[in-house]
Design an enzyme around this catalytic site. Structure first.
Site, PDB file in Angstrom:
ATOM      1  N   SER A 127      28.889  11.123  -7.600  1.00  0.00           N
ATOM      2  CA  SER A 127      28.827  10.888  -6.372  1.00  0.00           C
ATOM      3  C   SER A 127      28.364  12.599  -5.846  1.00  0.00           C
ATOM      4  O   SER A 127      27.738  13.768  -5.977  1.00  0.00           O
ATOM      5  CB  SER A 127      30.630  10.781  -6.199  1.00  0.00           C
ATOM      6  OG  SER A 127      30.845  11.165  -4.606  1.00  0.00           O
ATOM      7  N   TYR A 146      39.509  12.786  -7.948  1.00  0.00           N
ATOM      8  CA  TYR A 146      38.614  12.332  -7.608  1.00  0.00           C
ATOM      9  C   TYR A 146      36.739  13.595  -7.873  1.00  0.00           C
ATOM     10  O   TYR A 146      36.450  12.917  -8.597  1.00  0.00           O
ATOM     11  CB  TYR A 146      37.796  11.808  -5.939  1.00  0.00           C
ATOM     12  CG  TYR A 146      36.988  10.901  -6.166  1.00  0.00           C
ATOM     13  CD1 TYR A 146      36.964   9.040  -6.870  1.00  0.00           C
ATOM     14  CD2 TYR A 146      35.511  11.237  -5.533  1.00  0.00           C
ATOM     15  CE1 TYR A 146      35.406   8.715  -6.545  1.00  0.00           C
ATOM     16  CE2 TYR A 146      34.345  10.457  -5.090  1.00  0.00           C
ATOM     17  CZ  TYR A 146      34.429   9.745  -5.931  1.00  0.00           C
ATOM     18  OH  TYR A 146      32.892   8.568  -5.335  1.00  0.00           O
TER      19      TYR A 146
END
Ligand code: NAI
Length: 258
Positions: free
Chosen positions: A139, A152
């Site tokens: 990401s 996350y």
């Protein structure tokens, strides 16, 4: 010439979003693909939509026995295994004070530990095929922080380093390990994340205004990047990350002209 002709791939979290985009592009590029997910209805429908080169199998990537069964099923069904795409992931929009220990562990189990498991059980098959590719979906949060999502961000930072570490351990065996770092991509996860804002559509517009390209990314954009990295065209590329973010992480500050 199709980029992935004769290759056999597993894509986790492939019932929707980026995983489905990757599976779709892989099939278009000549691969046979076993889609895995926990959402069986959507996963089976996705495989049907992709045609005879695709199949679906239930696999919760947080469960060791299910990961092992998935890897063995792909090799048994298609006779070999060349590519594993670790795409399944979840986001928890919670500060550390709002998170329980179980919340933290769940994000780590799905986003990071699953890569350990798929690699552990897939490596013998990749070796038997004479080499192969592991592609992890990291990401932009592997590279820069994002507010309100500590688990996350920590998990995606770990994906980046796990990618490099695996690349070092298996490079000599022609097993390449890379990751892609998607930016703001239109998927159910993105819409779920935006739901936490008072005005989700305005929130998404605001986020996109900070992207130099100014445009939304789509799952097939990630599919094309993944197909390149898993193809023989990327033979010399391992241990790296391909950032597909419309310029999002290129800037500390960005002001759109006009
Ligand atoms: P999504 O939530 O739309 O799709 C994720 C899929 O993974 C779903 O089909 C879900 O059922 C499946 N899944 C969840 N837990 C699972 C488990 N334990 N075992 C197997 N499958 C499971 O998410 P999206 O947006 O497509 O994200 C895919 C990957 O891309 C994730 O790793 C995410 O972190 C990453 N990513 C997404 C971005 C975005 O803007 N959408 C940006 C950066 C990274």
């Amino acid at each position: 010439m199709a980029k992935l002709a004769d290759k056999v791939a597993i894509v986790t979290g492939a019932a929707q979003g980026i995983g489905l985009g990757i599976a779709r592009v892989f099939v278009a590029e000549g691969a046979r693909v076993l889609l895995a997910d926990v959402n069986d209805e959507a996963g089976a429908a996705a495989a049907r939509e992709l045609g005879a080169a695709a199949a679906y199998q239930h696999a919760d990537v947080a469960r060791e026995a299910e990961v092992r069964a998935l890897i063995d099923a792909a090799a048994a069904r298609f006779g070999r295994l060349d590519i594993v795409v670790n795409n399944a992931g979840i986001v928890a929009v919670q500060t550390v004070e709002e998170s329980s220990l179980e919340d933290w562990d769940r994000v780590m189990a799905i986003n990071v530990r699953a890569i350990f498991l798929t690699a552990k059980y897939a490596l013998p098959h990749l070796r038997a095929a004479g080499g192969g590719s592991i592609l992890n979906v990291a990401s932009v949060s592997s590279l820069v922080g994002q507010q309100g999502t500590p688990a996350y961000c920590a998990s995606k930072g770990a994906v980046l380093m796990l990618t490099k570490s695996l690349a070092l351990d298996y490079g000599r065996e022609h097993i390449r390990v890379n990751c892609i770092c998607p930016g703001i991509t239109d998927t159910p996860m993105l819409r779920f994340h935006a739901r936490h804002a008072d005005d989700p559509e305005a929130h998404l517009r605001q986020r996109l205004a900070r992207v130099p390209s100014g445009t939304m990314l789509y799952p097939d954009d990630m599919g094309r990047a993944a197909a390149f990295l898993c193809s023989d065209e990327a033979d010399g590329i391992t241990g790296t990350s391909l950032v597909v973010d419309g310029g999002y992480t290129a800037c500390a500050e960005f002001f759109a002209a006009g």
